[in-house]
Design an enzyme around this catalytic site. Sequence first.
Site, PDB file in Angstrom:
ATOM      1  N   HIS A  91      24.534  -8.814  16.028  1.00  0.00           N
ATOM      2  CA  HIS A  91      24.699  -8.084  14.912  1.00  0.00           C
ATOM      3  C   HIS A  91      25.299  -6.497  15.269  1.00  0.00           C
ATOM      4  CE1 HIS A  91      21.059  -5.802  16.440  1.00  0.00           C
ATOM      5  NE2 HIS A  91      20.646  -6.671  16.339  1.00  0.00           N
ATOM      6  N   HIS A 133      24.278  -5.120  18.887  1.00  0.00           N
ATOM      7  CA  HIS A 133      24.755  -5.672  20.039  1.00  0.00           C
ATOM      8  C   HIS A 133      25.914  -5.293  20.249  1.00  0.00           C
ATOM      9  CE1 HIS A 133      21.630  -8.991  18.725  1.00  0.00           C
ATOM     10  NE2 HIS A 133      21.093  -8.798  20.031  1.00  0.00           N
ATOM     11  N   GLY A 191      19.331  -2.086  24.668  1.00  0.00           N
ATOM     12  CA  GLY A 191      19.196  -1.141  23.568  1.00  0.00           C
ATOM     13  C   GLY A 191      17.688  -0.513  23.584  1.00  0.00           C
ATOM     14  N   LYS A 192      17.797   0.705  23.062  1.00  0.00           N
ATOM     15  CA  LYS A 192      16.596   1.441  22.999  1.00  0.00           C
ATOM     16  C   LYS A 192      15.646   0.801  21.827  1.00  0.00           C
ATOM     17  CE  LYS A 192      17.459   6.059  24.628  1.00  0.00           C
ATOM     18  NZ  LYS A 192      17.527   7.405  24.115  1.00  0.00           N
ATOM     19  N   LYS A 193      16.024   0.110  20.972  1.00  0.00           N
ATOM     20  CA  LYS A 193      15.278  -0.612  19.985  1.00  0.00           C
ATOM     21  C   LYS A 193      14.126  -1.270  20.583  1.00  0.00           C
ATOM     22  CE  LYS A 193      14.327  -3.453  16.383  1.00  0.00           C
ATOM     23  NZ  LYS A 193      14.178  -4.622  16.936  1.00  0.00           N
TER      24      LYS A 193
END
Length: 284
Positions: A30, A33, A144-146
């Site tokens: 998505h 990314h 990613g910080k997610k």
Amino acid sequence: MKIVHTIAELRACLAPFKHPAFVPTMGNLHEGHLALVRQAKPQGDVTVASIFVNRLQFLPHEDFDTYPRTWDSDCKKLQAAGCDLLFAPNEQELYPEPQTYLVQPPAALADILEGHFRPGFFVGVCTVVMKLLACVQPRAAVFGKKDYQQLMVIRRMVRQFALPIEIVAGETTRAPDGLALSSRNGYLSASERAEAVQLSLALKAMATALQAGATDIAALEQQAMQSLAARGWQPDYLAVRRRSDLQTPAPGDALVLLGAARLGSTRLIDNLELTPDQGATKPS
Ligand code: PAF
């Protein structure tokens, strides 16, 4: 974009380059990314992504078999984002024999929060990331910080093993309503999708309470969990933690708020970084 499926092909393609920049993924890509891929581009002389759904990081009851495999659209998206080389090994290539050498991250960091609710998850993540890093040998890798705890676990792994790799943090990409983009958002029904932003709103409400001077962290966490539960969620945790090591904070520590909760059968995670004065910030 060149696509390779074996480690030998990958190494041959990378031979002319000195400084690969790498974005590992499990596919079903998505915009989040793709933002990581765009961030990786200036970090190296060739941009490499991987797609590998890593069985080792799924618990037996989790969604390994049903995890969305969206190969054609993933390839198109990576190409459009400027990825130069896609490494997409199959299980036989990456795990040709049972992977009995495993990377065991420290319990203090990896058996809390996500690791508590998904035992063994970070062993699976560290083991595959170590292996992918050994294959690509990047100068820099973007995470990613997610997946805040994952980023921290991997950063420490790279530091403790003295790998000559810069771990770069990518900001969380959000939908217009504030929902953090995630491959698992695709599992949500229309009504669940409308509700899903409430996880991020619960973290924001905790931030507001801290900003207003709340000091009873346990009560704040409890209240946030109850509010989500009252809306039909099954929260695993909503936690106020010290940013540096994800432990219980002391006054003055820089904080991060982390949450994981199930909406129907979909488990979502999110987080929010705060400044030392406990005001909500834009993530740094
Ligand atoms: O964040 C992910 O997509 C995965 O955990 C990773 C880092 C690609 C390892 O399988």
